[in-house]
Design a protein around this motif. Structure first.
Motif, PDB file in Angstrom:
ATOM      1  N   TYR A  72      19.476 -12.977   3.660  1.00 48.74           N
ATOM      2  CA  TYR A  72      20.643 -12.596   4.456  1.00 48.74           C
ATOM      3  C   TYR A  72      21.184 -13.799   5.226  1.00 48.74           C
ATOM      4  O   TYR A  72      22.409 -13.972   5.353  1.00 48.74           O
ATOM      5  N   LEU A  73      20.287 -14.624   5.756  1.00 50.97           N
ATOM      6  CA  LEU A  73      20.731 -15.833   6.454  1.00 50.97           C
ATOM      7  C   LEU A  73      21.454 -16.787   5.498  1.00 50.97           C
ATOM      8  O   LEU A  73      22.426 -17.452   5.889  1.00 50.97           O
ATOM      9  N   ASP A  74      21.006 -16.833   4.258  1.00 54.09           N
ATOM     10  CA  ASP A  74      21.692 -17.667   3.258  1.00 54.09           C
ATOM     11  C   ASP A  74      23.115 -17.167   3.023  1.00 54.09           C
ATOM     12  O   ASP A  74      24.051 -17.966   2.871  1.00 54.09           O
ATOM     13  N   VAL A  75      23.280 -15.847   2.990  1.00 55.13           N
ATOM     14  CA  VAL A  75      24.620 -15.270   2.834  1.00 55.13           C
ATOM     15  C   VAL A  75      25.512 -15.704   3.996  1.00 55.13           C
ATOM     16  O   VAL A  75      26.675 -16.106   3.807  1.00 55.13           O
ATOM     17  N   ILE A  76      24.979 -15.632   5.202  1.00 51.70           N
ATOM     18  CA  ILE A  76      25.745 -16.037   6.382  1.00 51.70           C
ATOM     19  C   ILE A  76      26.096 -17.511   6.320  1.00 51.70           C
ATOM     20  O   ILE A  76      27.235 -17.915   6.601  1.00 51.70           O
ATOM     21  N   ASP A  77      25.123 -18.335   5.937  1.00 49.70           N
ATOM     22  CA  ASP A  77      25.368 -19.778   5.889  1.00 49.70           C
ATOM     23  C   ASP A  77      26.457 -20.121   4.878  1.00 49.70           C
ATOM     24  O   ASP A  77      27.335 -20.953   5.155  1.00 49.70           O
TER      25      ASP A  77
END
Length: 276
Positions: A202-207
């Protein structure tokens, strides 16, 4: 607030109205809902509505907000929003060290026994994201959410829901795997590792979103969603690949974490070191 204003923010404290029911200086090293708990006893507020029955509803809407909190818990996002808005508010400590969130008194305003709770006159609210949405709606002049009915507002809803329903959920499982696995240590480790992997995705999606559309969630416009990510990023610091290890997230955290409103919110909860 635009990116240019954000980069050159000089928010004075003279227009900020704030009071606190208990000192939280001793709690400076507590990391969110997920740490060993240590702190002073809670001090409870008066019932603002029952004690002032002569107030009409319109007047009560403009009285002091009351945010029930514990340092770096889910109250951090609404607390940052309150500071950025600049409206009068009061902090009321809910002492998790003594399990006060499960007390009869607190359960009357939050039947889930969780933190935070916001009192706004006759209105009593729980759930951090709902409180944030209420605050931005009550103070559109602060510009912390796009205009209702616009595509930008739809994206605002999308990202705040994603943070609370997806990323926050996995962070809670990561921190409390025993809630699913029970006393089985091996099972807890499996649950914890799986939650961290999903949270990382999910953090990768945000990044990726911030890299393509940033530097903030809504481009160059500061919004309450940015504050929410700061809160979750603080909780996620112990991850093997924490949020700050991603360059576009790190840029947002540096920008938003430097805002006076963010610094004040955490300092008033007793957090004076690095935020996230």
């Amino acid at each position: 607030m635009s990116y240019d204003r954000l980069a050159n923010a000089e928010h004075g404290a003279s227009h900020r109205f704030f009071c606190i029911r208990a000192s939280s200086t001793a709690l400076a090293n507590i990391d969110g809902p997920l740490a060993d708990i240590d702190g002073p006893p809670s001090l409870w507020p008066i019932d603002v509505t029952s004690n002032f029955p002569f107030m009409d509803a319109q007047f009560r809407r403009h009285t002091m907000y009351q945010l029930h909190y514990f340092p770096s818990n889910a109250n951090a996002a609404p607390h940052m929003v309150l500071e950025e808005i600049g409206h009068e508010y009061e902090l009321v400590l809910v002492d998790r060290a003594n399990n006060t969130q499960k007390s009869e008194h607190y359960l009357k305003i939050n039947p889930n026994g969780r933190i935070p709770t916001l009192v706004d006159g006759e209105l009593v609210m729980f759930e951090a994201a709902a409180i944030v949405l209420h605050l931005v709606d009550q103070h559109p002049e602060a510009g912390l959410a796009p205009k209702v009915g616009t595509p930008e507002r739809a994206k605002f809803y999308q990202w705040i829901t994603f943070l609370t329903n997806s990323l926050q959920e996995e962070l809670m499982i990561w921190q409390y795997p025993d809630r699913l696995a029970g006393a089985d240590a091996a099972a807890s480790e499996i649950v914890r590792n799986g939650a961290e992997k999903r949270a990382g995705a999910y953090l990768d999606v945000i990044d990726r979103h911030l890299k393509a559309n940033g530097p903030l969630f809504l481009g160059d416009k500061l919004s309450a969603v940015d504050f929410y990510l700061v809160m979750l990023s603080r909780w996620a610091r112990p991850m093997s690949t924490p949020p700050r290890s991603r360059p576009s997230i790190a840029r947002l955290l540096d920008m938003v974490g430097a805002l006076p409103a963010v610094r004040r919110a955490y300092e008033r909860e007793g957090v004076t070191g690095e935020i996230c």
